[in-house]
Write a protein that holds these residues in place. Structure first.
Motif, mmCIF file in Angstrom:
data_model
loop_
_atom_site.group_PDB
_atom_site.id
_atom_site.type_symbol
_atom_site.label_atom_id
_atom_site.label_comp_id
_atom_site.label_asym_id
_atom_site.label_seq_id
_atom_site.Cartn_x
_atom_site.Cartn_y
_atom_site.Cartn_z
ATOM 1 N N THR A 41 3.638 -1.651 -2.030
ATOM 2 C CA THR A 41 2.223 -2.000 -2.115
ATOM 3 C C THR A 41 1.401 -0.852 -1.556
ATOM 4 O O THR A 41 1.907 -0.011 -0.812
ATOM 5 C CB THR A 41 1.911 -3.282 -1.310
ATOM 6 O OG1 THR A 41 2.131 -3.006 0.082
ATOM 7 C CG2 THR A 41 2.757 -4.459 -1.753
ATOM 8 N N GLU A 42 0.124 -0.850 -1.869
ATOM 9 C CA GLU A 42 -0.759 0.181 -1.347
ATOM 10 C C GLU A 42 -0.914 0.050 0.169
ATOM 11 O O GLU A 42 -0.978 1.044 0.883
ATOM 12 C CB GLU A 42 -2.123 0.090 -2.034
ATOM 13 C CG GLU A 42 -2.934 1.355 -1.871
ATOM 14 C CD GLU A 42 -4.119 1.405 -2.795
ATOM 15 O OE1 GLU A 42 -5.211 1.759 -2.305
ATOM 16 O OE2 GLU A 42 -3.954 1.117 -3.988
ATOM 17 N N GLU A 43 -0.956 -1.198 0.672
ATOM 18 C CA GLU A 43 -1.085 -1.436 2.110
ATOM 19 C C GLU A 43 0.216 -1.140 2.837
ATOM 20 O O GLU A 43 0.226 -0.933 4.043
ATOM 21 C CB GLU A 43 -1.440 -2.897 2.420
ATOM 22 C CG GLU A 43 -2.555 -3.509 1.642
ATOM 23 C CD GLU A 43 -2.170 -3.892 0.218
ATOM 24 O OE1 GLU A 43 -1.146 -4.568 0.001
ATOM 25 O OE2 GLU A 43 -2.916 -3.504 -0.683
ATOM 26 N N SER A 45 4.564 -2.326 3.038
ATOM 27 C CA SER A 45 5.295 -3.477 3.562
ATOM 28 C C SER A 45 6.326 -2.954 4.550
ATOM 29 O O SER A 45 7.024 -1.979 4.287
ATOM 30 C CB SER A 45 5.945 -4.283 2.438
ATOM 31 O OG SER A 45 6.924 -3.530 1.770
ATOM 32 N N TYR A 59 5.474 2.000 0.277
ATOM 33 C CA TYR A 59 4.086 2.219 -0.126
ATOM 34 C C TYR A 59 3.997 2.629 -1.589
ATOM 35 O O TYR A 59 4.898 3.285 -2.117
ATOM 36 C CB TYR A 59 3.455 3.361 0.681
ATOM 37 C CG TYR A 59 3.182 3.047 2.118
ATOM 38 C CD1 TYR A 59 2.048 2.336 2.485
ATOM 39 C CD2 TYR A 59 4.053 3.469 3.110
ATOM 40 C CE1 TYR A 59 1.795 2.050 3.816
ATOM 41 C CE2 TYR A 59 3.804 3.186 4.440
ATOM 42 C CZ TYR A 59 2.672 2.474 4.788
ATOM 43 O OH TYR A 59 2.425 2.198 6.111
ATOM 44 N N ARG A 79 -0.192 6.647 6.891
ATOM 45 C CA ARG A 79 -0.487 5.202 6.878
ATOM 46 C C ARG A 79 0.449 4.461 7.825
ATOM 47 O O ARG A 79 0.017 3.581 8.577
ATOM 48 C CB ARG A 79 -0.342 4.637 5.469
ATOM 49 C CG ARG A 79 -1.427 5.076 4.511
ATOM 50 C CD ARG A 79 -1.202 4.497 3.137
ATOM 51 N NE ARG A 79 -2.133 5.056 2.164
ATOM 52 C CZ ARG A 79 -2.054 4.837 0.868
ATOM 53 N NH1 ARG A 79 -1.095 4.080 0.369
ATOM 54 N NH2 ARG A 79 -2.936 5.375 0.053
ATOM 55 N N PHE A 83 -0.594 2.399 11.243
ATOM 56 C CA PHE A 83 -0.201 0.991 11.393
ATOM 57 C C PHE A 83 0.526 0.785 12.719
ATOM 58 O O PHE A 83 0.213 -0.127 13.481
ATOM 59 C CB PHE A 83 0.695 0.584 10.221
ATOM 60 C CG PHE A 83 1.173 -0.830 10.261
ATOM 61 C CD1 PHE A 83 0.483 -1.827 9.597
ATOM 62 C CD2 PHE A 83 2.330 -1.175 10.953
ATOM 63 C CE1 PHE A 83 0.923 -3.152 9.632
ATOM 64 C CE2 PHE A 83 2.781 -2.484 10.993
ATOM 65 C CZ PHE A 83 2.070 -3.477 10.327
#
Length: 117
Positions: A41-43, A45, A59, A79, A83
């Protein structure tokens, strides 16, 4: 304007220097971050297990094709770093593996050429 490519990036790392609070939080959420959580996913996992030794993120990164896989890996690692930092989770060096989905060849097994009957 440069063409955009879609990359799938796996960022791997090892937990390091976890505080008691971070360790307790990760263990409380471990069931949400198992094999079923492993989606691109873009966010991103996050996946890890109860041993709290290794972790990985998956990602999807869309960036200029001219920037290549190295840039996609750097974006994903940034990213992941953000996070983890925001949650107070210590870690060692991050490593990434990048696949360019726009240049990936798909092999269809059992498929015959157009002249086959």
């Amino acid at each position: 304007m440069s063409a955009q490519h879609t990359y799938r990036v796996i960022v791997r790392g090892t937990w390091d220097g976890l505080t008691d609070g971070a360790r307790a939080r990760l263990l409380a959420e471990v069931d949400e971050h198992g094999l079923s959580a492993m989606q691109f996913t873009e966010e991103g996992s996050l996946a890890y297990d109860r041993l709290l030794k290794h972790f990985s993120f998956r990602y999807v990164v869309v960036s200029a094709a001219a920037d290549g896989e190295e840039m996609a890996g750097a974006i994903a690692e940034d990213r992941a770093e953000t996070f983890l930092r925001e949650r107070g989770c210590g870690h060692g060096e991050l490593r990434s593996t990048v696949t360019d989905m726009d240049t990936m060849k798909i092999n269809y097994k059992g498929r015959r050429g157009s002249g086959a009957a």
